[in-house]
Structure formats: C-alpha cells, structure tokens
Design a protein around this motif. Structure first.
Motif, PDB file in Angstrom:
ATOM      1  N   ALA A  15       0.828  -1.217   0.000  1.00  0.00           N
ATOM      2  CA  ALA A  15       0.000   0.000   0.000  1.00  0.00           C
ATOM      3  C   ALA A  15       0.855   1.258   0.000  1.00  0.00           C
ATOM      4  O   ALA A  15       0.648   2.181   0.787  1.00  0.00           O
ATOM      5  CB  ALA A  15      -0.955   0.000   1.194  1.00  0.00           C
ATOM      6  N   ARG A  16       1.814   1.332  -0.912  1.00  0.00           N
ATOM      7  CA  ARG A  16       2.695   2.496  -1.018  1.00  0.00           C
ATOM      8  C   ARG A  16       2.453   3.293  -2.288  1.00  0.00           C
ATOM      9  O   ARG A  16       3.369   3.843  -2.894  1.00  0.00           O
ATOM     10  CB  ARG A  16       4.156   2.034  -0.941  1.00  0.00           C
ATOM     11  CG  ARG A  16       4.492   1.402   0.413  1.00  0.00           C
ATOM     12  CD  ARG A  16       5.891   0.842   0.464  1.00  0.00           C
ATOM     13  NE  ARG A  16       6.147   0.200   1.756  1.00  0.00           N
ATOM     14  CZ  ARG A  16       7.243  -0.513   2.030  1.00  0.00           C
ATOM     15  NH1 ARG A  16       8.163  -0.684   1.103  1.00  0.00           N
ATOM     16  NH2 ARG A  16       7.395  -1.051   3.224  1.00  0.00           N
ATOM     17  N   ASN A  17       1.190   3.319  -2.703  1.00  0.00           N
ATOM     18  CA  ASN A  17       0.771   4.102  -3.857  1.00  0.00           C
ATOM     19  C   ASN A  17       1.456   3.641  -5.141  1.00  0.00           C
ATOM     20  O   ASN A  17       1.770   4.443  -6.020  1.00  0.00           O
ATOM     21  CB  ASN A  17       1.034   5.592  -3.624  1.00  0.00           C
ATOM     22  CG  ASN A  17       0.139   6.460  -4.493  1.00  0.00           C
ATOM     23  OD1 ASN A  17      -0.970   6.050  -4.870  1.00  0.00           O
ATOM     24  ND2 ASN A  17       0.595   7.648  -4.837  1.00  0.00           N
ATOM     25  N   LYS A  18       1.699   2.329  -5.228  1.00  0.00           N
ATOM     26  CA  LYS A  18       2.264   1.738  -6.435  1.00  0.00           C
ATOM     27  C   LYS A  18       1.416   0.534  -6.823  1.00  0.00           C
ATOM     28  O   LYS A  18       0.793  -0.098  -5.987  1.00  0.00           O
ATOM     29  CB  LYS A  18       3.711   1.284  -6.192  1.00  0.00           C
ATOM     30  CG  LYS A  18       4.679   2.420  -5.922  1.00  0.00           C
ATOM     31  CD  LYS A  18       6.099   1.891  -5.746  1.00  0.00           C
ATOM     32  CE  LYS A  18       7.075   3.030  -5.481  1.00  0.00           C
ATOM     33  NZ  LYS A  18       8.473   2.520  -5.294  1.00  0.00           N
ATOM     34  N   ASP A  19       1.411   0.231  -8.120  1.00  0.00           N
ATOM     35  CA  ASP A  19       0.630  -0.908  -8.591  1.00  0.00           C
ATOM     36  C   ASP A  19       1.139  -2.207  -7.965  1.00  0.00           C
ATOM     37  O   ASP A  19       2.335  -2.501  -8.019  1.00  0.00           O
ATOM     38  CB  ASP A  19       0.720  -1.023 -10.113  1.00  0.00           C
ATOM     39  CG  ASP A  19       0.003   0.120 -10.809  1.00  0.00           C
ATOM     40  OD1 ASP A  19      -1.157   0.379 -10.459  1.00  0.00           O
ATOM     41  OD2 ASP A  19       0.613   0.757 -11.687  1.00  0.00           O
ATOM     42  N   GLU A  20       0.210  -2.965  -7.384  1.00  0.00           N
ATOM     43  CA  GLU A  20       0.548  -4.249  -6.795  1.00  0.00           C
ATOM     44  C   GLU A  20      -0.454  -5.293  -7.266  1.00  0.00           C
ATOM     45  O   GLU A  20      -1.638  -5.010  -7.431  1.00  0.00           O
ATOM     46  CB  GLU A  20       0.511  -4.174  -5.269  1.00  0.00           C
ATOM     47  CG  GLU A  20       1.543  -3.245  -4.661  1.00  0.00           C
ATOM     48  CD  GLU A  20       1.424  -3.232  -3.147  1.00  0.00           C
ATOM     49  OE1 GLU A  20       2.032  -4.104  -2.501  1.00  0.00           O
ATOM     50  OE2 GLU A  20       0.713  -2.357  -2.620  1.00  0.00           O
ATOM     51  N   LYS A  21       0.015  -6.489  -7.457  1.00  0.00           N
ATOM     52  CA  LYS A  21      -0.862  -7.570  -7.906  1.00  0.00           C
ATOM     53  C   LYS A  21      -1.801  -7.988  -6.790  1.00  0.00           C
ATOM     54  O   LYS A  21      -1.397  -8.090  -5.632  1.00  0.00           O
ATOM     55  CB  LYS A  21      -0.024  -8.755  -8.381  1.00  0.00           C
ATOM     56  CG  LYS A  21       1.035  -9.178  -7.400  1.00  0.00           C
ATOM     57  CD  LYS A  21       2.085 -10.031  -8.096  1.00  0.00           C
ATOM     58  CE  LYS A  21       3.289 -10.228  -7.187  1.00  0.00           C
ATOM     59  NZ  LYS A  21       3.999  -8.970  -6.930  1.00  0.00           N
ATOM     60  N   LEU A  22      -3.055  -8.214  -7.149  1.00  0.00           N
ATOM     61  CA  LEU A  22      -4.071  -8.587  -6.172  1.00  0.00           C
ATOM     62  C   LEU A  22      -4.627  -9.981  -6.434  1.00  0.00           C
ATOM     63  O   LEU A  22      -4.669 -10.814  -5.543  1.00  0.00           O
ATOM     64  CB  LEU A  22      -5.207  -7.569  -6.177  1.00  0.00           C
ATOM     65  CG  LEU A  22      -6.376  -7.874  -5.239  1.00  0.00           C
ATOM     66  CD1 LEU A  22      -5.926  -7.822  -3.776  1.00  0.00           C
ATOM     67  CD2 LEU A  22      -7.538  -6.909  -5.476  1.00  0.00           C
ATOM     68  N   LEU A  23      -5.058 -10.243  -7.677  1.00  0.00           N
ATOM     69  CA  LEU A  23      -5.738 -11.503  -7.985  1.00  0.00           C
ATOM     70  C   LEU A  23      -5.464 -11.898  -9.423  1.00  0.00           C
ATOM     71  O   LEU A  23      -5.642 -11.108 -10.343  1.00  0.00           O
ATOM     72  CB  LEU A  23      -7.247 -11.350  -7.753  1.00  0.00           C
ATOM     73  CG  LEU A  23      -8.154 -12.525  -8.106  1.00  0.00           C
ATOM     74  CD1 LEU A  23      -7.786 -13.780  -7.336  1.00  0.00           C
ATOM     75  CD2 LEU A  23      -9.620 -12.151  -7.835  1.00  0.00           C
ATOM     76  N   MET A  24      -5.006 -13.139  -9.596  1.00  0.00           N
ATOM     77  CA  MET A  24      -4.644 -13.659 -10.919  1.00  0.00           C
ATOM     78  C   MET A  24      -5.385 -14.967 -11.125  1.00  0.00           C
ATOM     79  O   MET A  24      -5.357 -15.851 -10.248  1.00  0.00           O
ATOM     80  CB  MET A  24      -3.126 -13.869 -10.980  1.00  0.00           C
ATOM     81  CG  MET A  24      -2.518 -13.937 -12.358  1.00  0.00           C
ATOM     82  SD  MET A  24      -0.686 -13.934 -12.226  1.00  0.00           S
ATOM     83  CE  MET A  24      -0.260 -13.691 -13.950  1.00  0.00           C
TER      84      MET A  24
END
Length: 569
Positions: A556-565
């Motif tokens: 949660a550092r204001n960068k795109d992170e993978k959530l669900l694949m």
C-alpha cells in the motif's frame, strides 16, 4: 542429530514419527496447528513477518522488476513410543506463519466429508498451440475508499482496462505449446498505512470469486473478472474465515480508526450477491478478553470467535450468541475449531503440569461428551482435520512430535509413522491459527502431507493411511519445484506446483491410490510467470478448471501491486 533416550531393554530405533502411548491407564486418560515454505495464512495473517506456502525464491540473477510491484520476501519429536515404535527427530519450525487452505495451512473447503486445512493445486494441459487467442491484458480493480477512512489513505480503482496505471502488458504473449492462459488479472494501487493492508479473504461461490482488501469485500465474475458487487465496511477488516455456510460468511472489522481500536465488530455477508446481513459487536467476556487478532471458524449455523484464552460462538443466520467458553468447573476450553458439521475445543488445565485436553463440542451449546488427554508437556500444534480428527502434537521442551488420529468417541485410533521430513505446525505463542497454518489435506481415510522443500530440490507429497498410520505412497519428485496439496475429489488428489520466474505454475492430479501425476492446468511462462511467482504468501484455490492466486497482504505504497490472478483454458 542425537537419538532420544531409549526405554530400558529396548534396541535403538530409526528416526521417524514417534507414537503416543496406547489407551491410558487409571490416572492418565480421558477425564470427565531458513523459512518454512509451507506455512500458509489464509486467515489471521500476515504475522510480523508474513509468509505462506509459496514464498518468493529470487533467481540467481534477478531480472528487472515488472510493472506490478514486488512483494517482500518475507519438529518436534514424539512422546515415548510403545515397544518397537520409533521416535521422530525434532525439526525446527520456520518463522511464524490460511491460500491456504488453502491449510498453509489450514482451513477450509469441504469435499465429501473432508476438511481442507490448506490450499494447493495441480495443473492442466490445454492451449491453442501458442497462437494466443483471447490474450487478456492486465486489469485493474480494487476496493473503493471509505469516506470514514484516514485522510492519508486512498485507492486508485482505475477503469478495469489497464494494469493499474502502469505500462500495459499482454500476460499471455509468447505462450508455448500446451500452455493455458491467464484469464484475467487484477491489480491495486493504494496509499495506505505504513504497515500495508491485509487482503486475506478469498472465497469461490458459484460463478463469483470474492476477495477482501483493507476495508472492502468485492465479488468478481470467475469467467471474465468483471466486478459484480463491492461492500465497504466502516473500518479495517481484521478477521476472516475461509469457510462459508450456504454462501454466507462473517468478517470482523475494528470499532474505530485509532491504533488502539478493537477488532470486535462482526458482519454477515452473503457472498453470492454481496448482500449485507446482521452486524453485532462481540461482547467482552472478562477483564482480560483482548480483541487484537481474533481467529474465526464456522460450521453449519455456528461461528466461533477465538481470542487469547476466550471464545464466543454465534449463529451465522442471526448473529445471536450461542455460548462462550466460561466454565465453573473442570479445565476451561480455549480455542475452538470448526468445520464439516464438527467442532472441538482445546483446553489447558490449571494443574501443575498444565495438562492439555482435546474435547468435542456441540456446535449449538459448546457442551462436550468426551475428553482426550495429551501427554505431559504436549500441546496441539495443528488441526489437520475434524472428520476424521487428525492432530499434530508437539512438546517444544523435549523436541518431540506426534500426529494422532482420534475416533468419533475421542479414543486414540492410530498414530502416523513418518521419517521426520515434514514441517511441523505453526501453533505458537502468538499464532493460534490451528486450522489454517498448514499445507496438508485429509480425506475420508488418508492424510496428504508435503515434505519440506529445499532450494533446488523438489519435495514430495506423501499419503498416509489413517487406519494403520502407515505410508501408502509418495509422489514422484521432479522439476525441483514445491508441491502443495489442494483438495481431493473424484478419486484424485489435486496439487499445486509452484511457479518460478521463468516457469508458470501447474495444477497436477495424482490418483488417490498413488501413481504418475497428470497435468490438468499449465500456466503460461513468458511475462506471466514472474508475476505469478512473486505473489508472496498467496491464497490459492482450484475450482471448475480455474486456478485462483491472490495476495494476502499489500504494501500500500501508492504503487501498482498484484491482487488476484486467474488461470484457465
């Protein structure tokens, strides 16, 4: 490693699982759960250092990081055996540990009377010969902000057409012959608290996969990933269970935004349509009833909320209180475990030996009809199953361990004989996830345990007969990648083979009686593999030919992170 002391007049025994003594005599008996690659956290995670059954293994030469961000990487012997029964050498557990299971492990999907305590999966061969039809691009979707949220926290939901604001990428580009597809992919861009945000919950109900993220619960269509509904809770979600009843489950959230807020608010949610049900506060049962990281488990219409030494039970349908663990006499139960219509309680007695007992519990009243007394110094480390009851016990001081099987009357049925190569449970002082920290699976008469993984070497899945306690078969090792059991169905055991930076994960099936593994799903290599392999402590489920891999914690550092694949044909 030195051999444990042998009983008098008995020859030395080889290393292996020890066995608890037989039926107790009068005065001892039945009075009126480097890095552990198997510690899954489908529930109540992450810990101070989150980890799971699929830890990130960086390659020797790390390629440049992709657009979806990178998650941070993050034994016992047994009680004295009867003559001829070998003790098991101590194996040091990994750091503190729900996919799983998908247990890990523990926790839980029911299949033909089976309790899943950890998640895992196997692979599938299919594809279009590498032509790449219907290749999806990464999509972005995450929970909306709550107007009661902290001013410093924000969520970029996006429009669902990109990967969250970064460069677009076709995750199915360059698929090889026989490889299947990334069906869809969700990322999140959150500016949250410094400790990050949890995303522990994952449920598959019919044509919907439901995922929690921070303060929200969102349902997506399993086929295309389109958002079907989203619920935003007043504050941070702080407790989930991977179980549900008729598509309904209960989540917990905090009673405020401050650091001192308590995790004591419950809300029932219908996962099929996103409808909210009742909301109640868990009543405080005593002066030392602490609401920090409660553990939830449910079976039928009964939900138990475990805290440090305190438990309350409620009706899933109405939220009405059923019972608590306060007793006026005898040993007071602590944590309750639930699943498949069954419930048991773990009690610690206030005697000089701090004796631990396991007892059955009526899901409606909490009352017990039988009690199983553990040997001195032993505690329950992991509950692999409730039907049949399979417990992993350990004595930390003596470095002993035993896996026991109890009958429906609480009598010891058998013990499992092994070679000491299996990771132990994760039930420690600050980790009470007895049902959700392992990566094992139990069906009607078989316990499937993965052996410990070593760098560059493949581990094995070992099947144990619960009637005899003896090994039935081992899966053939190969490819140097971690295997984790997911579920058993239709005479097959489904296993997940972990992805690597240049190799997609796979779903395999092994005949329940043993045999050669068969690939049923092969995830693509190319740009998809480094994304799949870098999920840290993921939730993993396999249902209706689709593999679901999701994050349990975001930075949660204001960068795109993978959530669900999601992968499939």
């Amino acid at each position: 490693m030195t051999e444990p002391p042998q009983p008098p007049n008995q020859p030395p025994t080889p290393s292996g699982y020890g066995h608890l003594p037989g039926p107790p005599q009068p005065g001892y008996g039945y009075p009126p759960q480097g890095e552990n690659p198997y510690a899954q956290q489908p529930q109540g995670q992450p810990q101070d250092q989150p980890q799971g059954p699929y830890p990130q293994q960086p390659p020797q030469s790390q390629p440049p990081q992709g657009p979806y961000g990178q998650q941070p990487p993050g034994g016992y012997g047994f009680p004295p055996p009867p003559p001829g029964m070998p003790p098991m050498p101590y194996q040091q557990p990994g750091p503190p540990a729900k996919a799983n299971k998908k247990a890990a492990a523990l926790i839980a999907a029911a299949v033909a009377g089976v309790l899943v305590l950890a998640t895992g999966g196997y692979f599938l061969f299919a594809g279009d010969g590498g032509k790449g039809e219907d290749h999806p691009v990464a999509q972005d979707s995450t929970a909306p902000t709550d107007d009661k949220a902290s001013p410093s926290a924000s969520v970029d939901k996006g429009d669902g057409s990109g990967n969250g604001g970064g460069e677009k990428e076709d995750l199915n580009a360059g698929r090889k012959q026989g490889e299947d597809k990334v069906l869809w992919f969700k990322t999140s861009k959150i500016d949250g608290p410094g400790s990050g945000v949890d995303s522990k919950g994952q449920w598959i109900v019919g044509d919907t996969v439901v995922k929690t993220l921070w303060k929200s619960v969102t349902g997506y269509g399993v086929a295309d990933g389109k958002e079907k509904w989203t619920l935003t809770l007043p504050t941070v979600i702080c407790g989930v269970t991977d179980q549900s009843t008729d598509g309904k489950t209960v989540v917990m959230y905090k009673d405020g935004e401050s650091d001192s807020a308590h995790c004591n608010q419950m809300r029932m949610i219908d996962l099929k349509n996103g409808k909210e049900g009742w909301s109640h506060e868990v009543p405080k049962e005593g002066l030392f009833d602490i609401f920090t990281t409660p553990e939830l488990a449910l079976t039928g219409d009964a939900l138990v909320v475990n805290r440090m030494g305190t438990t309350s039970a409620f009706k899933v349908s109405t939220g009405d209180k059923l019972f608590d663990n306060k007793r006026t006499e005898g040993c007071q139960p602590g944590d309750f475990a639930a699943g498949n219509g069954k419930m048991i309680a773990i009690a610690t007695c206030q005697d000089a030996d701090r004796t631990v007992q396991v007892m059955d519990a009526d899901p409606a009243t909490g009352k017990n009809t039988w009690t199983y007394k553990l040997p001195k110094g032993f505690t329950v480390k992991t509950i692999y199953s409730l039907d049949p009851i399979v417990l992993d016990l350990g004595n930390s001081e003596k470095k002993e361990r035993s896996i026991v099987v109890l009958g429906p009357d609480g009598q010891q049925r058998t013990t499992v004989s092994g070679d000491g190569s299996f990771p132990s449970g994760c039930g420690g002082t600050f980790d009470r996830s007895l049902q959700s920290c392992g990566t094992s699976y139990v069906d009607a008469n078989t316990l499937y345990l993965p052996t410990a993984a070593e760098a560059g070497k493949a581990n094995e899945i070992v099947a144990f007969d619960l009637t005899t306690g003896k090994e039935k078969w081992r899966s053939p090792a190969g490819e140097g990648r971690t295997l984790t059991p997911l579920k058993a169905a239709d005479g097959q055991v489904f296993v997940y083979r972990k992805a690597e930076y240049d190799k997609g994960g796979e779903v395999l099936t092994i005949p329940a009686g043993g045999g050669t593994p068969t690939a049923v799903l092969r995830n693509p290599s190319g740009p998809a593999a480094p994304v799949e392999s870098s999920f840290y402590s993921p939730n993993v489920d396999y249902a209706d030919g689709r593999l679901f891999v999701s994050a349990s914690h975001l930075l949660a550092r204001n960068k795109d992170e993978k959530l669900l694949m999601v992968f499939g044909k």
